[in-house]
Design a protein around this motif. Structure first.
Motif, short mmCIF file in Angstrom:
data_model
loop_
_atom_site.label_atom_id
_atom_site.label_comp_id
_atom_site.label_asym_id
_atom_site.label_seq_id
_atom_site.Cartn_x
_atom_site.Cartn_y
_atom_site.Cartn_z
N PHE B 114 -6.44 9.69 -1.39
CA PHE B 114 -5.76 8.73 -2.27
C PHE B 114 -5.94 7.34 -1.69
CE2 PHE B 114 -3.43 11.42 -5.21
CZ PHE B 114 -3.47 12.65 -4.56
N GLU B 115 -6.71 6.49 -2.40
CA GLU B 115 -6.89 5.12 -1.93
C GLU B 115 -5.86 4.21 -2.58
OE1 GLU B 115 -10.62 3.25 -2.87
OE2 GLU B 115 -9.92 1.33 -2.07
N SER B 116 -5.04 3.59 -1.78
CA SER B 116 -4.02 2.67 -2.30
C SER B 116 -4.66 1.40 -2.81
CB SER B 116 -3.04 2.34 -1.18
OG SER B 116 -2.35 1.16 -1.45
N GLY B 117 -4.01 0.75 -3.78
CA GLY B 117 -4.43 -0.60 -4.14
C GLY B 117 -4.10 -1.50 -2.97
N GLY B 118 -4.84 -2.59 -2.82
CA GLY B 118 -4.61 -3.47 -1.68
C GLY B 118 -3.18 -3.97 -1.66
N ASP B 119 -2.57 -3.91 -0.49
CA ASP B 119 -1.15 -4.27 -0.41
C ASP B 119 -0.93 -5.07 0.87
OD1 ASP B 119 1.59 -4.30 -0.89
OD2 ASP B 119 1.64 -2.22 -1.50
N ASN B 120 0.28 -5.08 1.37
CA ASN B 120 0.55 -5.82 2.60
C ASN B 120 0.91 -4.86 3.74
OD1 ASN B 120 3.25 -5.06 2.22
ND2 ASN B 120 3.62 -6.85 0.94
N LEU B 121 1.32 -5.43 4.87
CA LEU B 121 1.54 -4.60 6.05
C LEU B 121 2.77 -3.70 5.92
CD1 LEU B 121 0.76 -7.22 8.85
CD2 LEU B 121 -0.76 -5.50 7.88
N ALA B 122 3.57 -3.94 4.87
CA ALA B 122 4.79 -3.13 4.70
C ALA B 122 4.54 -1.87 3.89
CB ALA B 122 5.87 -3.96 4.00
N ILE B 137 -6.79 -1.91 8.78
CA ILE B 137 -6.72 -3.38 8.90
C ILE B 137 -8.09 -3.84 9.35
CG2 ILE B 137 -4.24 -3.45 9.40
CD1 ILE B 137 -4.95 -3.85 12.38
N ASP B 138 -8.32 -5.15 9.31
CA ASP B 138 -9.64 -5.59 9.77
C ASP B 138 -9.49 -6.76 10.72
OD1 ASP B 138 -9.23 -7.27 7.16
OD2 ASP B 138 -10.88 -8.25 8.22
N VAL B 139 -10.49 -6.87 11.57
CA VAL B 139 -10.50 -7.88 12.64
C VAL B 139 -10.39 -9.30 12.08
CG1 VAL B 139 -12.08 -8.90 14.33
CG2 VAL B 139 -11.70 -6.43 14.31
N ALA B 140 -11.02 -9.50 10.91
CA ALA B 140 -11.04 -10.86 10.34
C ALA B 140 -9.66 -11.30 9.87
CB ALA B 140 -12.04 -10.93 9.20
N GLY B 141 -8.74 -10.37 9.74
CA GLY B 141 -7.37 -10.74 9.37
C GLY B 141 -6.60 -11.40 10.51
N GLY B 142 -7.19 -11.36 11.71
CA GLY B 142 -6.54 -12.01 12.86
C GLY B 142 -6.06 -10.98 13.87
N ASP B 143 -6.15 -11.36 15.17
CA ASP B 143 -5.77 -10.37 16.19
C ASP B 143 -4.27 -10.27 16.39
OD1 ASP B 143 -5.41 -12.75 17.49
OD2 ASP B 143 -6.95 -12.41 19.03
N ASP B 144 -3.51 -11.09 15.61
CA ASP B 144 -2.05 -10.98 15.71
C ASP B 144 -1.49 -9.92 14.75
OD1 ASP B 144 -2.76 -12.41 13.48
OD2 ASP B 144 -1.10 -13.83 13.62
N ILE B 145 -2.34 -9.33 13.93
CA ILE B 145 -1.85 -8.34 12.94
C ILE B 145 -1.07 -7.21 13.61
CG2 ILE B 145 -2.58 -6.61 11.23
CD1 ILE B 145 -2.89 -9.26 10.00
N PRO B 146 -1.60 -6.58 14.68
CA PRO B 146 -0.83 -5.49 15.30
C PRO B 146 0.54 -5.95 15.79
CG PRO B 146 -3.09 -5.41 16.05
CD PRO B 146 -2.94 -6.70 15.29
N ARG B 147 0.61 -7.18 16.30
CA ARG B 147 1.89 -7.66 16.85
C ARG B 147 2.91 -7.93 15.74
NH1 ARG B 147 -1.73 -10.62 19.94
NH2 ARG B 147 -1.21 -12.60 18.93
N LYS B 148 2.45 -8.03 14.51
CA LYS B 148 3.38 -8.24 13.38
C LYS B 148 4.11 -6.95 13.00
CE LYS B 148 1.16 -12.31 11.48
NZ LYS B 148 0.34 -12.89 10.42
N ARG B 149 3.63 -5.84 13.53
CA ARG B 149 4.33 -4.54 13.46
C ARG B 149 4.80 -4.16 12.05
NH1 ARG B 149 6.92 -3.45 18.87
NH2 ARG B 149 6.08 -5.05 20.22
N GLY B 150 3.95 -4.33 11.07
CA GLY B 150 4.34 -3.90 9.72
C GLY B 150 4.53 -2.39 9.68
N PRO B 151 5.43 -1.91 8.79
CA PRO B 151 5.67 -0.46 8.72
C PRO B 151 4.39 0.35 8.45
CG PRO B 151 7.32 -1.64 7.46
CD PRO B 151 6.31 -2.66 7.89
#
Lengths: 223, 216
Positions: B114-122, B137-151
């Protein structure tokens, strides 16, 4: 009070039934009339309730409600909806919404939902939403009038929610329209239905909009 | 009585195929991951189908159908009604029904993606819908993405960090990004991929096989 509570449960938008993905033709209508005013939108919603829900969905719902667990009778209402819905997108949408509604009740272990799901899977039943609602709500022991209120309310709130998500009306503007529609829903449900009432629906702008919507490049809703 | 109730419950929830969700932000590479997985799963003899939840168009479903990689009938599109998270979380019934319908049409199917429609980190998948899920997630989104700890990033069973080849071009310290991802996930798996080159795809297929197909 339990039948009323069950009706509230089923009318609650939080109950997962797939309805949120259907715009009831509003997405297509707004594509045709992007400058629709709030007053026009309210009149369109009222037309859906009067010229589609009351003369079509309600009749199918009531027949299914009274058919209860008679699978042959339910399949007959289902076939009549299939034969009398001219626009393919609306037929398919009604079946898909019915399948989602059944999926929810089947997962909840409702015995009739399990039987109907098997019937649909085997091709013995088509699973249109009004028929599935009528059958399952009777099995859940809703009062027949509450079931009709539930059905009309979910159609009205579905129209509003779709318009809000499409950015056509504000969240509170939508609630003002919904509030204005409540007396109409009350009056429609209070009007007795003839036993031999036939399924009739005539809202040309929505039928045309739904037919065009199938070929739209951009679409958020299933119909 | 108890036996009958247990039987009804089992009948209510029984699905034949394992169901795996793939979620993540727009453009992170969810469709690319499926495209990369298709030949790998086919080579491994896995009988599978795909349900896409396009947000606005049928772009992803059509991309897969026209790819020539998979029988187009094995790809179903479910409209997300402007709410990509609702269709996989609060109200997954359209997707459940789409999965049931694919199982009915292809009786041997053992895996449905099941491929979700594009959404956010929540965004997260309901476990009513899937048995196991991946967040991309992808590298081009920024290396701070993991630290944002989305659900989505924290709760998924497998985190895929895609487009690792772009790291030097977008100023991302890849090692640090992967270390942050592993740290915030408390040791749950993270796989780095470059889907254009096929890097990491076998590892993702291995993870799916081990988790839901019980093939090591």
């Amino acid at each position: 009070m339990l039948p009323l509570l069950r009706a509230i449960w089923q009318a609650d938008a939080a109950f997962p039934s797939g309805a949120f993905a259907f715009s009831y033709g509003i997405e297509g209508a707004l594509a045709l009339r992007p400058d629709m005013s709030l007053g026009e939108f309210e009149r369109l919603c009222a037309a859906v309730l009067q010229q589609r829900w009351a003369s079509y969905d309600r009749i199918a719902l009531q027949r299914a409600f009274r058919a209860g667990r008679d699978l042959d009778a339910l399949a007959a209402v289902d076939r009549e909806i299939e034969a009398s819905t001219m626009i393919e997108a609306l037929r398919a949408g009604s079946r898909r919404n019915g399948a989602s509604f059944l999926a929810a009740h089947a997962r909840l272990g409702q015995p009739l939902a399990l039987k109907l799901r098997a019937q649909v899977k085997a091709g013995d039943c088509l699973g249109h939403i009004a028929v599935m609602q009528g059958a399952i709500w009777a099995a859940l022991q809703l009062d027949e009038q509450h079931a009709a209120l539930c059905s009309a309310y979910t159609v009205a709130s579905g129209l509003i929610t779709a318009a809000v998500r499409l950015g056509a009306v504000g969240a509170l503007q939508g609630q003002s329209v919904l509030q204005a529609l409540l007396p109409l829903i009350d009056a429609l449900v209070a009007t007795p239905l003839d036993d031999d009432a036939e399924l009739e629906s005539f809202i040309p702008i929505l039928d045309i909009a739904a037919a065009r919507h199938v070929h739209a490049e951009l679409r958020l809703f299933a119909n | 009585m108890l036996h009958a109730l247990r039987q009804a419950k089992a009948q209510a929830t029984a699905t034949v195929a394992a169901r795996v969700g793939i979620g993540g932000p727009v453009g992170s590479g969810k469709t690319a991951l499926i495209e990369a997985l298709i030949p790998v799963l086919q080579r491994r003899g896995v009988d599978f189908a795909v349900v896409t939840n396009d947000l606005v168009t049928k772009e992803d479903a059509e991309r897969l159908r026209r790819s020539g990689l998979i029988d187009p009938d094995r790809v179903s599109a479910v409209e997300a009604g402007a709410c990509p998270h609702t269709v996989i979380r609060e109200d997954p019934t359209l997707n459940i029904a789409a999965g049931d319908e694919l199982e009915a049409r292809f009786p041997g199917v053992e895996l449905i993606l099941f491929e979700s429609g594009g959404d956010n980190l929540a965004s997260t998948f309901s476990l009513d819908l899937v048995d196991w899920w991946i967040f991309v997630i992808d590298v081009a989104g920024g290396d701070d993405i993991p630290r944002k700890r989305g659900p989505g990033l924290l709760r998924c069973d497998l985190l895929v960090v895609n487009k690792i080849d772009l790291a030097p071009h977008v100023g991302v310290d890849l090692d640090r990004m992967l270390a942050d991802a592993r740290q915030v996930r408390g040791g749950k798996p993270v796989i780095a991929t470059n889907l254009k080159a096929g890097t990491g795809v076998e590892a993702v297929a291995d993870a799916i096989s081990a988790a839901v197909l019980f093939r090591i």
